[in-house]
Design an enzyme around this catalytic site. Structure first.
Site, PDB file in Angstrom:
ATOM      1  N   ASP A  13      -5.380  -5.346 -12.513  1.00 22.65           N
ATOM      2  CA  ASP A  13      -6.211  -5.690 -13.772  1.00 22.65           C
ATOM      3  C   ASP A  13      -7.550  -6.242 -13.383  1.00 22.65           C
ATOM      4  O   ASP A  13      -7.421  -7.078 -12.268  1.00 22.65           O
ATOM      5  CB  ASP A  13      -5.235  -6.424 -14.615  1.00 22.65           C
ATOM      6  CG  ASP A  13      -5.929  -6.547 -16.023  1.00 22.65           C
ATOM      7  OD1 ASP A  13      -6.750  -5.637 -16.250  1.00 22.65           O
ATOM      8  OD2 ASP A  13      -5.228  -7.382 -16.828  1.00 22.65           O
ATOM      9  N   HIS A  30     -13.714   0.657 -12.023  1.00 20.95           N
ATOM     10  CA  HIS A  30     -12.610   1.517 -11.887  1.00 20.95           C
ATOM     11  C   HIS A  30     -12.926   2.224 -10.331  1.00 20.95           C
ATOM     12  O   HIS A  30     -12.052   2.306  -9.524  1.00 20.95           O
ATOM     13  CB  HIS A  30     -12.397   2.502 -12.680  1.00 20.95           C
ATOM     14  CG  HIS A  30     -11.735   1.961 -14.013  1.00 20.95           C
ATOM     15  ND1 HIS A  30     -10.986   1.042 -14.326  1.00 20.95           N
ATOM     16  CD2 HIS A  30     -12.448   2.204 -15.329  1.00 20.95           C
ATOM     17  CE1 HIS A  30     -10.854   0.750 -15.542  1.00 20.95           C
ATOM     18  NE2 HIS A  30     -11.747   1.313 -16.159  1.00 20.95           N
ATOM     19  N   LEU A 125       5.657   4.408   4.553  1.00 18.18           N
ATOM     20  CA  LEU A 125       5.615   3.763   3.108  1.00 18.18           C
ATOM     21  C   LEU A 125       5.657   4.767   2.117  1.00 18.18           C
ATOM     22  O   LEU A 125       5.251   6.233   2.099  1.00 18.18           O
ATOM     23  CB  LEU A 125       4.198   3.169   3.122  1.00 18.18           C
ATOM     24  CG  LEU A 125       3.715   2.478   1.765  1.00 18.18           C
ATOM     25  CD1 LEU A 125       4.332   1.119   1.590  1.00 18.18           C
ATOM     26  CD2 LEU A 125       2.199   2.509   1.508  1.00 18.18           C
TER      27      LEU A 125
HETATM   28  C1  FPP Z   1      -7.205  -2.411 -15.324  1.00 18.46           C
HETATM   29  O1  FPP Z   1      -8.394  -2.698 -15.594  1.00 18.46           O
HETATM   30  C2  FPP Z   1      -7.281  -1.180 -14.759  1.00 18.46           C
HETATM   31  C3  FPP Z   1      -6.753   0.166 -15.195  1.00 18.46           C
HETATM   32  C4  FPP Z   1      -6.191   0.360 -16.730  1.00 18.46           C
HETATM   33  C5  FPP Z   1      -6.771   1.236 -14.310  1.00 18.46           C
HETATM   34  C6  FPP Z   1      -6.338   1.323 -12.979  1.00 18.46           C
HETATM   35  C7  FPP Z   1      -7.186   2.338 -12.368  1.00 18.46           C
HETATM   36  C8  FPP Z   1      -7.601   2.053 -10.911  1.00 18.46           C
HETATM   37  C9  FPP Z   1      -7.371   0.807 -10.311  1.00 18.46           C
HETATM   38  C10 FPP Z   1      -8.612   2.666 -10.359  1.00 18.46           C
HETATM   39  C11 FPP Z   1      -7.922   4.029 -10.122  1.00 18.46           C
HETATM   40  C12 FPP Z   1      -6.909   4.195  -9.650  1.00 18.46           C
HETATM   41  C13 FPP Z   1      -6.367   5.379  -8.640  1.00 18.46           C
HETATM   42  C14 FPP Z   1      -5.150   5.290  -7.833  1.00 18.46           C
HETATM   43  C15 FPP Z   1      -7.475   6.232  -8.178  1.00 18.46           C
HETATM   44  P1  FPP Z   1      -9.256  -3.079 -16.935  1.00 18.46           P
HETATM   45  O2  FPP Z   1     -10.133  -1.829 -16.972  1.00 18.46           O
HETATM   46  O3  FPP Z   1      -8.129  -3.294 -17.983  1.00 18.46           O
HETATM   47  O4  FPP Z   1      -9.968  -4.382 -16.729  1.00 18.46           O
HETATM   48  P2  FPP Z   1     -10.437  -5.471 -17.666  1.00 18.46           P
HETATM   49  O5  FPP Z   1      -9.278  -6.356 -18.169  1.00 18.46           O
HETATM   50  O6  FPP Z   1     -11.387  -6.474 -16.971  1.00 18.46           O
HETATM   51  O7  FPP Z   1     -11.072  -4.918 -18.641  1.00 18.46           O
END
Ligand code: FPP
Length: 227
Positions: A13, A30, A125
Site C-alpha cells: 500500500d 504504481h 521461491l
Molecule cells: C496500493 O497503493 C497498491 C495497489 C492497489 C496496487 C499494487 C500494485 C503495484 C505494487 C504495482 C504493480 C504490481 C505488479 C506486480 C506489476 P495505493 O494506490 O492504494 O496507494 P495509496 O493508498 O497511497 O493511494
C-alpha cells in the site's frame, strides 16, 4: 534458531501517496511499485528461509478505482510479466496467482498462463500474485465446491478446498503504507500469522526493511493458541 519465515505475504500500500508527495501522477507510484516488486522478489529468492512470497497486486475492490487507473494497472501488469520473465528464470522463481482471473482480458490471461508454464518447475521461491483476489470470495467459493462434493464441512476439508491452500499458512503478514487493516487478504491462511505494519510507502520499501522484519519475527514467541 527462532521462527522460520517460510511464507511471507505483503499488502503493498502507498503507491498513490508516494507519487502525490512528489507532485507526480498516481500511476508513477504504481510504476515505482512494480520495480519494488521485482527487487523484493529477487531478494526473497536468495533468502534461505523464504519459500513463498504472496503479494496483493489487485483486490476485488480495486475495480472501483477510476477507469484510467485500472487500465494503467492492467497494462503495467502485462508489461511487467513480459519484461520480467528472464528475471524469474534467472532467479529460479516459480510464478503463480490466486484470485478470479476471468475478469482480465484474454491477452493478459494468456501472458499469466505463459509465465506460469515457463516457471512452473522452479523451486527457489514461489511468488504468488493475488489478482482480483478477495479472501471472503475465496472462502465462499471453497465452501460451494466442498458442498458439491458431499464431504463433511469441517476446517480440514474447507482448507483443502481453498485456492491458497497449496501455498500453506502465512508466517509473516506485512502491510506497508501506515494503515493497520487486512483488507480481505488471506484471512484463512493468516490465522496465526505474525503481523507487521510499517508506515513506509510501498515504493520506498526495500530488502533492508524486509530483513529487519524477519529478524524481529524470529524473536517473537509464536504459540499457535497454546501456552
Ligand atoms: C496500493 O497503493 C497498491 C495497489 C492497489 C496496487 C499494487 C500494485 C503495484 C505494487 C504495482 C504493480 C504490481 C505488479 C506486480 C506489476 P495505493 O494506490 O492504494 O496507494 P495509496 O493508498 O497511497 O493511494
Amino acid at each position: 534458531m527462532g521462527n522460520t519465515a517460510r511464507h511471507i505475504a505483503i499488502i503493498m500500500d502507498g503507491n498513490g501517496r508516494w507519487a502525490n508527495e512528489r507532485g507526480l501522477k498516481r500511476i508513477k507510484g504504481h510504476e515505482r511499485g512494480a520495480e519494488v516488486v521485482r527487487t523484493i522478489t529477487i531478494h526473497a529468492s536468495n533468502h534461505p528461509d523464504i519459500e513463498v512470497l504472496t503479494l496483493y497486486a489487485f483486490s476485488t475492490e480495486n475495480w472501483k478505482r477510476p477507469k484510467m487507473e485500472v487500465e494503467f494497472l492492467m497494462r503495467l501488469l502485462g508489461n511487467y510479466l513480459k519484461n520480467e520473465l528472464p528475471t524469474y528464470i534467472k532467479n529460479e522463481v516459480r510464478f503463480e496467482t490466486i484470485g478470479d482471473l476471468s475478469r482480465f482480458s484474454p491477452a493478459l490471461r494468456k501472458q499469466i498462463e505463459t509465465m506460469k508454464q515457463r516457471t512452473g518447475h522452479f523451486k527457489k521461491l514461489t511468488q504468488v500474485l493475488a489478482l482480483n483476489y478477495g479472501s471472503q470470495d475465496e472462502i465462499a467459493r471453497a465452501a460451494r465446491n466442498l458442498c458439491e462434493t458431499g464431504k463433511e464441512i469441517d476446517t480440514e476439508n474447507l482448507e483443502k478446498s481453498l485456492e491458497s491452500a497449496q501455498f500453506g499458512p502465512v508466517d509473516i503478514l506485512i502491510r506497508t503504507g501506515g494503515e493497520q487493516r487486512l483488507s480481505n487478504f488471506l484471512l484463512w491462511q493468516s490465522a496465526y500469522a505474525e503481523l507487521f505494519f510499517t508506515s513506509t510507502l510501498w515504493p520506498d520499501f526495500d530488502p533492508e526493511e524486509l530483513e529487519r522484519i524477519i529478524e524481529d519475527f524470529k524473536k517473537r514467541h509464536r504459540r499457535f493458541g497454546g501456552i
